[in-house]
Scaffold this motif. Structure first.
Motif, mmCIF file in Angstrom:
data_model
loop_
_atom_site.group_PDB
_atom_site.id
_atom_site.type_symbol
_atom_site.label_atom_id
_atom_site.label_comp_id
_atom_site.label_asym_id
_atom_site.label_seq_id
_atom_site.Cartn_x
_atom_site.Cartn_y
_atom_site.Cartn_z
ATOM 1 N N PHE A 19 0.815 -1.222 0.000
ATOM 2 C CA PHE A 19 0.000 0.000 0.000
ATOM 3 C C PHE A 19 0.846 1.268 0.000
ATOM 4 C CE2 PHE A 19 0.744 -1.012 4.449
ATOM 5 C CZ PHE A 19 1.039 0.224 5.020
ATOM 6 N N CYS A 20 2.163 1.142 0.164
ATOM 7 C CA CYS A 20 3.031 2.310 0.277
ATOM 8 C C CYS A 20 4.098 2.275 -0.815
ATOM 9 C CB CYS A 20 3.700 2.350 1.659
ATOM 10 S SG CYS A 20 4.758 3.796 1.921
ATOM 11 N N ALA A 21 4.284 3.416 -1.475
ATOM 12 C CA ALA A 21 5.273 3.521 -2.545
ATOM 13 C C ALA A 21 6.683 3.584 -1.967
ATOM 14 C CB ALA A 21 5.006 4.762 -3.397
ATOM 15 N N LEU A 22 7.628 2.974 -2.663
ATOM 16 C CA LEU A 22 9.030 2.946 -2.241
ATOM 17 C C LEU A 22 9.910 3.334 -3.426
ATOM 18 C CD1 LEU A 22 10.993 1.922 0.160
ATOM 19 C CD2 LEU A 22 11.248 -0.112 -1.282
ATOM 20 N N GLY A 23 10.866 4.216 -3.182
ATOM 21 C CA GLY A 23 11.765 4.633 -4.252
ATOM 22 C C GLY A 23 13.032 5.250 -3.701
ATOM 23 N N SER A 24 13.921 5.646 -4.601
ATOM 24 C CA SER A 24 15.185 6.261 -4.208
ATOM 25 C C SER A 24 15.592 7.303 -5.234
ATOM 26 C CB SER A 24 16.287 5.210 -4.071
ATOM 27 O OG SER A 24 17.545 5.828 -3.857
ATOM 28 N N VAL A 25 15.772 8.536 -4.773
ATOM 29 C CA VAL A 25 16.167 9.620 -5.671
ATOM 30 C C VAL A 25 17.605 9.441 -6.156
ATOM 31 C CG1 VAL A 25 17.097 11.220 -3.940
ATOM 32 C CG2 VAL A 25 15.941 12.131 -5.978
ATOM 33 N N LYS A 26 18.357 8.543 -5.535
ATOM 34 C CA LYS A 26 19.739 8.305 -5.980
ATOM 35 C C LYS A 26 19.785 7.791 -7.408
ATOM 36 C CE LYS A 26 21.433 7.404 -1.295
ATOM 37 N NZ LYS A 26 20.157 7.774 -0.632
#
Length: 295
Positions: free
Chosen positions: A170-177
């Motif tokens: 239900f929760c988005a996960l990401g990395s700006v790297k």
């Protein structure tokens, strides 16, 4: 105050600034992080540690993750209490609901993170914020794009959140790297800015270079799904909330929970075509001269 906890430096500094304001040590703080690769020794050390990506891209949480790419940048934010910011008419970009700093403890090596230690600091930040993880829409992960570190991070996050919820994906996960490279000491604030802008615009930018999720990460059994393209961030009965992680190679971990600011109704500006101005003078000539000067 200079804070050096390697890759978690700027988020640890933010945590300290928030604590100082809450404790009355200061009314306002500027928190900044900077990373410039100005010495060949930095690149030599990273090469010996085999930290850098041979392919030249950050593939956070991807099966082909092979290391990070150094990035350069400067990030700064001004922090003050919400009440003071609203009183002073500041443009509030976000509210720090809670934060925590902890240490991963002993591991099998300098570059091997502790999932348990990471999870503990996530739990501490949730408790400090007084919110349920189910109210969070985005986690900006540390996500350096390594085959070892990425699965450990997701596992630590999942175990922490499973203390509060059994929901999945239900929760988005990401990395700006994956978009700008690893800003090392400034990385935490870079992730914070990403979340604040995503809150403001209601869109989370996708993490780049994801072709196939890491085989050692079971996203389907976790509270998270990987954002590999722009994702519209809606609201579900409350303000948008997100979390940011930053983990230092020396073991110091930081986690911050932020939410979008309250809506402030600005008073309507009344525009009049004419105004009454009082003009006085010693005689009629003086009054006319002063009126002409006002005009």
């Amino acid at each position: 105050m200079t804070v050096d906890t390697l890759c978690s430096s700027s988020l640890v500094a933010l945590h300290q600034a928030v604590r100082s304001i809450r404790g009355g040590e200061c009314e306002q703080a500027v928190v900044a992080g900077v990373h410039l690769g100005m010495s060949p020794q930095y690149f030599q050390l990273g090469s010996r540690l085999r930290s850098f990506s041979p392919s030249g891209v950050v593939r956070a949480f991807d099966a082909g993750a092979d290391g990070f790419v150094p990035g350069e940048g400067v990030v700064s934010v001004v922090v003050k209490s919400l009440g003071a910011a609203l009183r002073d008419g500041d443009r509030v970009r976000g509210v720090v609901r809670g934060s925590a700093v902890g240490h991963g403890g002993r591991t099998s090596g300098l570059t091997v993170p502790s999932g348990g230690g990471q999870g503990e600091v996530v739990v501490a930040a949730l408790v400090d914020a007084g919110v349920s993880p189910e109210s969070l829409g985005v986690v900006e992960a540390h996500g350096t794009g390594t085959g070892l570190g990425d699965p450990i991070e997701v596992e630590g996050l999942s175990r922490a959140w499973r203390r509060f919820t059994g929901r999945s994906q239900f929760c988005a996960l990401g990395s700006v790297k994956s978009n700008i490279g690893h800003l090392e000491p400034a990385a935490g604030l870079a992730g914070l800015v990403k979340v604040l802008l995503a809150m403001e615009h209601g869109v989370v930018p996708g993490s780049l270079h994801v072709r196939r999720p890491n085989d050692h990460i079971r996203f389907e059994d976790s509270p998270f799904f990987l954002v590999d393209r722009a994702w519209v961030w809606g609201r579900e009965g409350g303000p948008r909330r997100g979390a940011v992680s930053a983990f230092g190679m020396g073991g110091v971990n930081a986690h911050v929970i932020v939410e979008e600011p309250p809506r402030v109704e600005r008073g309507a500006v009344v525009v009049q075509d004419s105004h009454l101005v009082r003009v006085t003078g010693a005689d009629e000539r003086a009054v006319r001269e002063l009126a002409a000067a006002y005009a």
